[in-house]
Design a protein around this motif. Structure first.
Motif, short mmCIF file in Angstrom:
data_model
loop_
_atom_site.label_atom_id
_atom_site.label_comp_id
_atom_site.label_asym_id
_atom_site.label_seq_id
_atom_site.Cartn_x
_atom_site.Cartn_y
_atom_site.Cartn_z
N GLY A 1 22.93 37.06 42.23
CA GLY A 1 22.94 36.70 40.81
C GLY A 1 23.59 35.33 40.69
N ASP A 2 24.07 34.99 39.48
CA ASP A 2 24.65 33.65 39.38
C ASP A 2 26.11 33.66 38.99
OD1 ASP A 2 24.26 34.59 36.90
OD2 ASP A 2 22.92 32.98 36.21
N ASN A 3 26.74 34.87 38.91
CA ASN A 3 28.14 34.90 38.54
C ASN A 3 29.02 35.45 39.67
OD1 ASN A 3 30.63 35.11 37.38
ND2 ASN A 3 29.91 36.13 35.50
N LEU A 4 30.00 34.64 40.03
CA LEU A 4 30.92 34.99 41.10
C LEU A 4 31.59 36.33 40.85
CD1 LEU A 4 32.37 33.93 43.68
CD2 LEU A 4 34.06 32.89 42.19
N TYR A 5 31.88 36.61 39.57
CA TYR A 5 32.64 37.82 39.27
C TYR A 5 31.78 39.04 38.93
CZ TYR A 5 36.72 35.02 40.01
OH TYR A 5 37.65 34.24 40.61
N ASP A 6 30.51 38.99 39.31
CA ASP A 6 29.67 40.18 39.17
C ASP A 6 30.09 41.20 40.22
OD1 ASP A 6 28.20 39.56 37.03
OD2 ASP A 6 26.41 38.86 38.11
N VAL A 7 29.91 42.48 39.88
CA VAL A 7 30.31 43.54 40.80
C VAL A 7 29.73 43.36 42.19
CG1 VAL A 7 30.53 46.04 41.04
CG2 VAL A 7 30.25 45.04 38.78
N GLU A 8 28.47 42.92 42.27
CA GLU A 8 27.82 42.79 43.58
C GLU A 8 28.50 41.75 44.47
OE1 GLU A 8 23.50 42.77 41.51
OE2 GLU A 8 25.10 41.37 41.04
N ASN A 9 29.28 40.88 43.84
CA ASN A 9 29.91 39.82 44.63
C ASN A 9 31.35 40.11 45.02
OD1 ASN A 9 27.63 38.15 44.66
ND2 ASN A 9 28.07 37.51 42.56
N VAL A 10 31.79 41.37 44.75
CA VAL A 10 33.17 41.74 45.06
C VAL A 10 33.52 41.44 46.51
CG1 VAL A 10 34.75 43.70 45.34
CG2 VAL A 10 33.46 43.46 43.24
N ALA A 11 32.64 41.84 47.44
CA ALA A 11 32.91 41.64 48.86
C ALA A 11 33.03 40.15 49.19
CB ALA A 11 31.81 42.28 49.70
N ALA A 12 32.13 39.35 48.63
CA ALA A 12 32.16 37.90 48.91
C ALA A 12 33.45 37.28 48.38
CB ALA A 12 30.94 37.23 48.29
N VAL A 13 33.85 37.66 47.16
CA VAL A 13 35.08 37.12 46.57
C VAL A 13 36.28 37.53 47.40
CG1 VAL A 13 36.62 37.21 44.57
CG2 VAL A 13 34.15 37.03 44.24
N HIS A 14 36.30 38.81 47.81
CA HIS A 14 37.40 39.31 48.63
C HIS A 14 37.49 38.53 49.93
CE1 HIS A 14 40.18 42.04 50.57
NE2 HIS A 14 39.33 42.16 51.58
N HIS A 15 36.35 38.33 50.59
CA HIS A 15 36.34 37.59 51.85
C HIS A 15 36.80 36.15 51.65
CE1 HIS A 15 34.33 41.00 53.63
NE2 HIS A 15 34.39 40.42 54.80
N ALA A 16 36.39 35.56 50.53
CA ALA A 16 36.78 34.17 50.27
C ALA A 16 38.30 34.09 50.11
CB ALA A 16 36.09 33.65 49.01
N ASN A 17 38.89 35.05 49.38
CA ASN A 17 40.34 35.06 49.19
C ASN A 17 41.08 35.27 50.50
OD1 ASN A 17 41.17 34.69 46.37
ND2 ASN A 17 39.80 36.42 45.99
N GLN A 18 40.58 36.21 51.32
CA GLN A 18 41.23 36.49 52.59
C GLN A 18 41.10 35.29 53.53
OE1 GLN A 18 42.98 38.92 51.38
NE2 GLN A 18 43.01 39.85 53.40
N ALA A 19 39.94 34.66 53.53
CA ALA A 19 39.73 33.51 54.41
C ALA A 19 40.65 32.36 53.99
CB ALA A 19 38.27 33.07 54.36
N LEU A 20 40.82 32.21 52.67
CA LEU A 20 41.72 31.17 52.17
C LEU A 20 43.14 31.42 52.67
CD1 LEU A 20 41.86 28.69 50.22
CD2 LEU A 20 42.56 30.29 48.44
N ARG A 21 43.58 32.67 52.60
CA ARG A 21 44.91 33.02 53.09
C ARG A 21 45.03 32.73 54.57
NH1 ARG A 21 47.47 38.58 51.71
NH2 ARG A 21 48.96 37.44 52.92
N ALA A 22 44.02 33.17 55.32
CA ALA A 22 44.06 32.98 56.78
C ALA A 22 44.17 31.50 57.14
CB ALA A 22 42.82 33.60 57.41
#
Ligand SMILES: Nc1ncnc2c1ncn2[C@@H]1O[C@H](COP(=O)(O)OP(=O)(O)OP(=O)(O)O)[C@@H](O)[C@H]1O
Ligand SMILES: [Mg+2]
Length: 329
Positions: free
Chosen positions: A282-303
């Protein structure tokens, strides 16, 4: 002037707190002869008597003087150490769920037996939390000489023991262990599918040794648990390549709190980058389907921004091992 006068008449606030505690100590002391006169078997049988009274509705507070007198006698016989009056005071305060400050060498290990025994009378288990494995082992063996004389079972959760042994240790009346073991067992139990496979059996009462260290210093390192998840190694690899493309205005690092987050600008950047990499649905980062991608982006940023190799983690046998900042292990 008025303050001094008031204190003379009413006592300082410390006196007001200590007065009822001293009265309880007097009650325990008055019971001493009765308990020294008991045979070993009679002393042990006291526990059953207290448990029965408890079932009949007697409060723990009402049982406290007798229970403490019994513990003191058991310690005198089992260890050759008779709780000092100040140790009884410490035990009363612990039972009230408060913090008691005692200097090094004042005998905190013995103090904990009082509140632990009293609260174990309900048969729901008591946890004694220590700072390291050595102390958990030492204190459980040492203090079992007191508890066994009262017919109470004692267990110890040492790191590395099997589930069966853990469950058996938690089934004991009193269980010693470190905050790490208690914490991780709790987290692991919450990932189980059946109640029978859990090792802990609920929480009743805990005594925490070195509370400043456990609740303040150690509490700053979160316990992290990982379990099998659906295979997302592709996502890891893809997100990992995106992070270096961010600019410094895209995120904010808080070294002290060990946290990093995207700025408003960064949220837009990451949305764009994920989209370009084909990772956005879809086109929104905060859509439910993008939860995994957002989570990975946050974790990768921390790492990328918070964890440094050989400082926060090491790579051993091709695996990442997190270093505990307190023990260095
Ligand atoms: N009532 C007592 N009678 C005789 N000896 C006692 C008594 N209470 C404690 N001790 C002894 O005092 C010593 C110190 O006890 P303990 O290790 O429990 O102290 P602590 O307050 O936990 O100290 P730390 O802050 O170093 O952990 C031990 O050797 C113990 O056997
Ligand atoms: Mg100690």
């Amino acid at each position: 002037m008025f303050g001094t006068l008031a204190r003379k008449i009413f006592g300082s606030s410390n006196d007001r707190i200590l007065k009822p505690i001293q009265a309880t100590v007097d009650k325990i002391n008055a019971l001493e002869d009765k308990y020294t006169a008991l045979s070993d078997d009679e002393l042990k049988a006291k526990t059953l008597e207290f448990k029965k009274l408890r079932e009949e509705g007697q409060t723990l507070d009402a049982l406290l003087p007798d229970a403490f007198a019994a513990v003191r006698e058991a310690a005198r016989r089992g260890l050759g150490e008779r709780h000092y009056d100040v140790q009884l005071m410490g035990g009363i305060v612990l039972h009230q769920g408060k913090i008691t400050e005692m200097k090094t060498g004042e005998g905190k290990t013995l103090v904990s037996t009082l509140a632990a025994y009293l609260n174990a009378l309900d048969g729901k288990g008591v946890h004694v939390v220590t700072v390291n494995d050595y102390l958990a082992q030492r204190d459980s063996e040492w203090m079992s000489k007191v508890y066994h004389r009262l017919g109470m079972t004692v267990g110890c959760i040492a790191s590395g023991i099997e589930e069966q042994e853990r469950r058996a240790a938690y089934a004991c009346d009193i269980t010693y262990g470190t905050n790490n073991e208690f914490g991780f067992d709790y987290l692991r139990d919450n990932m189980k599918f059946e109640a029978e496979s859990m090792v802990q059996r609920g929480f009743n009462f805990a005594v925490v040794d070195e509370v400043d260290s456990i609740l303040i210093d150690e509490a700053r390192t979160p316990l992290i648990i990982s379990g099998p998840a659906e295979d997302s190694s592709e996502l890891y690899r893809a997100v990992n390549e995106i992070i270096p493309k961010l600019s410094e205005t895209d995120y904010e690092v808080d070294e002290k709190a060990k946290s990093v987050s995207f700025t408003e600008e960064g949220t837009e950047t990451i949305e764009k980058l994920l989209d370009e990499a084909g990772l956005l649905k879809g086109d929104n980062l905060y859509d439910v389907e993008n939860v995994a991608a957002v989570h990975h982006a946050n974790q990768a940023l921390r790492a990328h921004k918070l964890f440094t190799r050989d400082k926060d983690y090491i790579v051993k046998d091709n695996k990442v091992v997190i270093i505990d900042e307190f023990t260095g292990r």
